[in-house]
Design an enzyme around this catalytic site. Sequence first.
Site, short mmCIF file in Angstrom:
data_model
loop_
_atom_site.label_atom_id
_atom_site.label_comp_id
_atom_site.label_asym_id
_atom_site.label_seq_id
_atom_site.Cartn_x
_atom_site.Cartn_y
_atom_site.Cartn_z
N LYS A 69 2.53 -7.48 -0.48
CA LYS A 69 1.97 -8.43 0.49
C LYS A 69 0.93 -9.37 -0.11
O LYS A 69 0.72 -10.47 0.40
CB LYS A 69 1.36 -7.66 1.66
CG LYS A 69 2.37 -7.02 2.61
CD LYS A 69 3.01 -8.05 3.51
CE LYS A 69 3.82 -7.40 4.61
NZ LYS A 69 4.40 -8.40 5.53
N SER A 74 8.38 -1.22 -2.04
CA SER A 74 7.51 -2.28 -1.50
C SER A 74 6.08 -1.86 -1.22
O SER A 74 5.22 -2.72 -1.05
CB SER A 74 8.13 -2.84 -0.22
OG SER A 74 8.35 -1.82 0.73
#
Length: 504
Positions: A51, A305
């Site tokens: 992110k 992720s």
Amino acid sequence: MKNAYKKRIDEANVYDAAIKTPLQKQENLSNRFNNNILLKREDLQPVFSFKVRGAYNKMANLSKDELARGVISCSAGNHAQGVALAAQKLDCKALIVMPSTTPLIKIKAVEGRGAEVVLHGHTYHDAYNHALEIQKKESLTFIHPFDDPDVIAGQGTVAKEILADCPDNIHAIFICVGGGGLIAGIAAYIKAVRPDIKIIGVEAQDADAMTQSLKANRRVLLENVSLFAEGAAVKQVGEENFKLCQEYVDEMIVVSNDEICAAIKDVFEDTRTILETAGALAVAGIKSYIKKNNIKSETLIGTASGANMNFDRLGFVAERAEIGEERETVFAVTIPENPGAFKSFCSLIGSRSITEFNYRFSSHSSAHIFVGISVRDFQESQLLIKTLNDAGLEAIDLTHNEVAKLHLRHLVGGHAPEAENEVIYRFEFPERPGALSNFLNNMGENWNISLFHYRNHGADIGRVLVGIQVPPNEKETFQIFLSQVGYPSWDETGNPAYKLFLGN
């Protein structure tokens, strides 16, 4: 559109905050599945998630005046940490609105980067709406978690690194999907440079907004969304993200919670790293894809992720990983209540390891056994249930029965003959003070609670099994109650596990 995004991604500015992460072969997983399986280790970023790429790229493109006024965002975790780190690097004020249910570890991580945290509401959408109100009042710049071209371009730099590290033949890239920022960026870049590579998105069950949207050819708004993979749990995907996925995503896969738990274990065995539930989606998707399509000798890449895992959840993950890997099966078996019957049952199990065993006297003629057994694979599980049935024992496979796995194996007691008109419902309560009071205050005064089971799994939701005695003439009123209380619920009154071990 893809060429325009390729240019954006080539020009994206992320490396003042993010690092170039390794593309790492998973040796054990590759050998087990006869494929070359690689993981893009975004869990190694400074904030343990990809992110930071999108957040920094968006903020680095703001004007000096915009940076001077400050930024605002909303998030329950990874995006919040990405914005906080980007603001720290750019010497910019950042305010993050987080749901009041956010674990303290994530709040401290954001504050540790110098950002101000405001807790508001109980859900992401509560926090989102409050953030927009503050943004208008204070003229701050809103940094969207996924529905923004600069954020998408920042996430797309993952694809550029993958191709640089693996120029050989790649069959497919598997990407976790929440709002769609990561898959939109990766897909746009890959299809501009290597259109032969398949782009496959992976979502968690009951949080499959992109899968449903692509099928419906419009953005679907989910009424309820499961928070098990909370880092990818959104009710509606982004508008820009959806357009890109319509163009460039080849396939979507939806995986179960058990498959996610098994994937976390797989990565741990290869790397000694513990991914968060959303972070393991791609690995779960790779395994599902291989089994479904009988893929062999191909290069398959997954995005790891994120690794912002709450420690409290590890017990649940370990408990369910073997089921997700189809190495544990759970049965309900009815045996005759007579001497030697139990010994005969054990002889049919043979040398297999028993992982759990619960026995409850049912009547003078029969007894019910709840048993977990280690198996090699799904085929052995099916062979065992056939063996038991052929021997005259009634065996029911409960391996995929949520009531059995979440609640029954931890309950005490048994049948309740006097619990007349009992209905059994499974609920997801928000993990916040007052959730139970809200439930009880909405409930009819004439209804008696006959069963209640709750376990804390270290998540944003509590999984609760409730038995309530509701007279037949009040069924409609009960449905109104379910609507008013507002918690996701499932009617389990007809569940075979309940009927065998708890029903009247």
